[in-house]
Design an enzyme around this catalytic site. Structure first.
Site, PDB file in Angstrom:
ATOM      1  N   GLU A  14       0.801  -1.224   0.000  1.00  0.00           N
ATOM      2  CA  GLU A  14       0.000   0.000   0.000  1.00  0.00           C
ATOM      3  C   GLU A  14       0.841   1.286   0.000  1.00  0.00           C
ATOM      4  OE1 GLU A  14      -2.616   0.820   3.339  1.00  0.00           O
ATOM      5  OE2 GLU A  14      -4.038   1.832   2.012  1.00  0.00           O
TER       6      GLU A  14
ATOM      7  N   HIS B 284       0.296  13.555  -7.973  1.00  0.00           N
ATOM      8  CA  HIS B 284      -0.511  14.619  -7.368  1.00  0.00           C
ATOM      9  C   HIS B 284       0.330  15.839  -7.003  1.00  0.00           C
ATOM     10  CE1 HIS B 284      -4.474  12.386  -6.749  1.00  0.00           C
ATOM     11  NE2 HIS B 284      -3.707  11.621  -7.494  1.00  0.00           N
TER      12      HIS B 284
ATOM     13  N   SER C  60       5.103  20.865  -3.046  1.00  0.00           N
ATOM     14  CA  SER C  60       4.101  21.757  -2.423  1.00  0.00           C
ATOM     15  C   SER C  60       3.005  20.960  -1.723  1.00  0.00           C
ATOM     16  CB  SER C  60       3.481  22.692  -3.464  1.00  0.00           C
ATOM     17  OG  SER C  60       2.741  21.967  -4.426  1.00  0.00           O
TER      18      SER C  60
ATOM     19  N   THR D 250      -3.575  -8.112 -10.282  1.00  0.00           N
ATOM     20  CA  THR D 250      -2.203  -8.314  -9.772  1.00  0.00           C
ATOM     21  C   THR D 250      -1.607  -6.988  -9.284  1.00  0.00           C
ATOM     22  OG1 THR D 250      -1.462  -8.045 -12.066  1.00  0.00           O
ATOM     23  CG2 THR D 250      -1.681 -10.313 -11.253  1.00  0.00           C
TER      24      THR D 250
ATOM     25  N   ASP E 153       2.571  -5.221 -14.321  1.00  0.00           N
ATOM     26  CA  ASP E 153       2.381  -5.969 -15.567  1.00  0.00           C
ATOM     27  C   ASP E 153       1.309  -5.306 -16.428  1.00  0.00           C
ATOM     28  OD1 ASP E 153      -0.001  -6.536 -14.291  1.00  0.00           O
ATOM     29  OD2 ASP E 153       0.533  -8.616 -13.843  1.00  0.00           O
TER      30      ASP E 153
HETATM   31  C1  HEM Z   1      -6.483  10.589 -15.587  1.00  0.00           C
HETATM   32  C2  HEM Z   1      -5.638  10.652 -14.606  1.00  0.00           C
HETATM   33  C3  HEM Z   1      -5.854   9.957 -13.302  1.00  0.00           C
HETATM   34  C4  HEM Z   1      -6.991   9.817 -12.545  1.00  0.00           C
HETATM   35  C5  HEM Z   1      -8.358  10.377 -12.834  1.00  0.00           C
HETATM   36  C6  HEM Z   1      -6.630   9.017 -11.401  1.00  0.00           C
HETATM   37  C7  HEM Z   1      -7.510   8.681 -10.381  1.00  0.00           C
HETATM   38  C8  HEM Z   1      -7.214   7.835  -9.337  1.00  0.00           C
HETATM   39  C9  HEM Z   1      -8.121   7.482  -8.280  1.00  0.00           C
HETATM   40  C10 HEM Z   1      -9.546   7.992  -8.132  1.00  0.00           C
HETATM   41  C11 HEM Z   1      -7.486   6.637  -7.462  1.00  0.00           C
HETATM   42  C12 HEM Z   1      -8.033   5.985  -6.190  1.00  0.00           C
HETATM   43  C13 HEM Z   1      -7.666   6.802  -4.974  1.00  0.00           C
HETATM   44  C14 HEM Z   1      -8.363   6.281  -3.737  1.00  0.00           C
HETATM   45  O1  HEM Z   1      -9.581   6.160  -3.740  1.00  0.00           O
HETATM   46  O2  HEM Z   1      -7.661   5.945  -2.758  1.00  0.00           O
HETATM   47  C15 HEM Z   1      -6.161   6.444  -7.975  1.00  0.00           C
HETATM   48  C16 HEM Z   1      -5.206   5.650  -7.401  1.00  0.00           C
HETATM   49  C17 HEM Z   1      -3.904   5.592  -7.840  1.00  0.00           C
HETATM   50  N1  HEM Z   1      -3.343   6.358  -8.840  1.00  0.00           N
HETATM   51 FE1  HEM Z   1      -4.328   7.435 -10.208  1.00  0.00          FE
HETATM   52  N2  HEM Z   1      -5.316   8.680 -11.471  1.00  0.00           N
HETATM   53  C18 HEM Z   1      -4.797   9.237 -12.605  1.00  0.00           C
HETATM   54  C19 HEM Z   1      -3.477   9.195 -13.014  1.00  0.00           C
HETATM   55  C20 HEM Z   1      -2.462   8.644 -12.269  1.00  0.00           C
HETATM   56  C21 HEM Z   1      -1.067   8.807 -12.555  1.00  0.00           C
HETATM   57  C22 HEM Z   1      -0.490   9.622 -13.704  1.00  0.00           C
HETATM   58  C23 HEM Z   1      -0.385   8.118 -11.604  1.00  0.00           C
HETATM   59  C24 HEM Z   1       1.106   7.958 -11.391  1.00  0.00           C
HETATM   60  C25 HEM Z   1       2.011   8.154 -12.302  1.00  0.00           C
HETATM   61  C26 HEM Z   1      -1.358   7.484 -10.745  1.00  0.00           C
HETATM   62  C27 HEM Z   1      -1.083   6.619  -9.733  1.00  0.00           C
HETATM   63  C28 HEM Z   1      -2.020   6.033  -8.913  1.00  0.00           C
HETATM   64  C29 HEM Z   1      -1.718   4.992  -7.964  1.00  0.00           C
HETATM   65  C30 HEM Z   1      -0.380   4.285  -7.789  1.00  0.00           C
HETATM   66  C31 HEM Z   1      -2.906   4.733  -7.270  1.00  0.00           C
HETATM   67  C32 HEM Z   1      -3.124   3.724  -6.153  1.00  0.00           C
HETATM   68  C33 HEM Z   1      -3.005   4.326  -4.788  1.00  0.00           C
HETATM   69  C34 HEM Z   1      -3.213   3.264  -3.686  1.00  0.00           C
HETATM   70  O3  HEM Z   1      -3.368   2.093  -4.006  1.00  0.00           O
HETATM   71  O4  HEM Z   1      -3.180   3.653  -2.509  1.00  0.00           O
HETATM   72  N3  HEM Z   1      -2.607   7.852 -11.173  1.00  0.00           N
HETATM   73  N4  HEM Z   1      -6.010   7.200  -9.119  1.00  0.00           N
END
Ligand code: HEM
Ligand SMILES: *[C@@H]1O[C@H](CO)[C@@H](O)[C@H](O)[C@H]1NC(C)=O
Length: 361
Positions: free
Chosen positions: A59, A70, A93, A218, A223
């Site tokens: 996690e 972010h 920031s 996974t 992957d």
């Molecule tokens: C269109 C762009 C994106 C949207 C709308 C988006 C949206 C989201 C949302 C809603 C979550 C779930 C957060 C939660 O409920 O805890 C999430 C998780 C995540 N996002 Fe994105 N995301 C985007 C792009 C990215 C990018 C560019 C990255 C990294 C380079 C990224 C990495 C992650 C990771 C690793 C998680 C998992 C966090 C966890 O498991 O605690 N996301 N994202």
């Protein structure tokens, strides 16, 4: 005599060119090309042990990878041109001004990892902007099949709070997501490349009744399954109903963001999306390139110091090609790339796949 001196000059010249640069001595016998990189070996040891539970892809790694985005996406050419300060990109920031930025709706939940990371940055005397990108790079190197990301150090510790509404929401349209990406210097296909991150990811806050529900089957392997599974017909509601930014998922225990699905289907992004399904090497290479760009939003890379050698070399994934989860067939795939036929993928054997939660730690 003259020709001997000439030869001597030539030899010493060649020697000067080919002599190895003196490497800086760092802790535990490790060396670096630049002395200022040494501190990152100490940060590495500390966070692997005390933030990532001994080098897991769990996690905290997922959250740290999310945080790189972010922080960095808080940058806007449009706002600059309008004379408004648009955030400094990958400047830390979100940590320095967490009391403001973690209250933005799109940053729901990032306060946890910001609070967990901050003491490490302070203890080692490194800037918040550097630390966030470093932790993401080290973290994702713990995931099987992961990339070895570039890591450049030297971001200033100064930042102003990012304005709200620069982080995309899962309920945003493709137009809105691509416009926001472009405003930060990210192309449509780079946006898809960055979403390889959702291969090691789960949600906690879109549906708060099912924390830890992953986006693919996974979530600790980097992957191509994510890119295949998002294309499968959705017929499962994993939690308490369909929430804002959620669409139906194909598997029990799996979660699908609306943004991932619409990007998989749009003509501007569908072919890049599909291209990764049978080519994990391409996925890793394009993710690595896009992350190098994202991590330096708001910076001039040539003014930073390349400390990439500190990032561990990840272990390879077992498969370079995504497999259909057991119980699914090619007729479940909603292929959307018109230019290229859908590739051949085979299904895992056994009863219909159900997906386990990412355990909290
Ligand atoms: C269109 C762009 C994106 C949207 C709308 C988006 C949206 C989201 C949302 C809603 C979550 C779930 C957060 C939660 O409920 O805890 C999430 C998780 C995540 N996002 Fe994105 N995301 C985007 C792009 C990215 C990018 C560019 C990255 C990294 C380079 C990224 C990495 C992650 C990771 C690793 C998680 C998992 C966090 C966890 O498991 O605690 N996301 N994202
Ligand atoms: C960076 O700034 C924060 C305050 O925002 C401070 O707590 C931290 O010690 C500073 N780090 C360095 C390396 O100056």
């Amino acid at each position: 005599m003259k020709s001997f001196l000439g030869l001597l000059a030539l030899v010493s010249c060649v020697a000067a060119v080919s002599l190895p640069q003196k490497r800086a001595q760092c802790s535990n016998g490790r060396t670096a090309s630049h002395a200022s990189c040494c501190v990152w070996f100490d940060v590495l040891d500390d966070i692997q042990e005390n933030l990532f539970d001994g080098g897991e892809c769990g996690e905290e790694v997922h959250e740290s990878l999310r945080l790189t985005f972010h922080d960095a996406i808080g940058f806007s050419k449009k706002l600059f041109l309008e004379g408004k300060f648009g955030g400094g990109g990958a400047d830390g920031s979100i940590m320095a001004h967490s009391e403001i930025e973690t209250n933005f709706h799109a940053n729901n939940g990032v306060d946890e990892i910001v609070e967990a990371q901050r003491p490490f940055a302070i203890k080692h005397g490194v800037s918040f902007g550097d630390f966030i990108q470093f932790a993401g790079a080290v973290g994702v190197s713990n995931c099987l099949g992961g990339p070895r990301l570039q890591f450049l150090a030297g971001r200033a510790n100064f930042s102003l709070p990012s304005p709200d509404l620069l982080v995309p929401e899962p309920s945003d349209s493709v137009d809105a997501i691509l416009a926001r990406a472009a405003d930060a210097g990210i192309s449509a296909s780079e946006m898809v490349d960055l979403l390889a991150s959702h291969s090691v990811a789960a949600q906690d806050h879109v549906d708060e009744t099912i924390p830890g529900t992953p986006f693919d089957s996974t979530p600790s392997v980097f992957d191509a399954n994510f890119f295949l599974e998002v294309l499968l017909k959705g017929d499962v509601i994993p939690g308490n109903g369909i929430n804002e930014g959620e669409v139906m998922s194909p598997l029990q225990g799996e979660f699908r963001l609306q943004s991932d699905f619409v990007l998989s289907q749009d003509p501007r992004t569908a072919c890049e999306w599909q291209s990764f399904i049978t080519d994990q090497d391409r996925m890793v290479a394009k993710f690595t390139a896009a992350m190098a760009k994202m991590a330096t939003i708001g910076h001039i890379p040539a003014l930073l110091t390349d400390c990439s050698e500190v990032i561990p070399i990840p272990a390879a994934a077992k498969a370079k090609v995504a497999n259909l989860p057991a119980g699914k067939t090619l007729s479940d795939v909603q292929a959307a790339c018109k230019a290229t036929p859908f590739p051949t993928v085979t299904a895992d054997a056994g009863p219909e796949t159900t997906v386990a939660k990412v355990p909290p730690s």
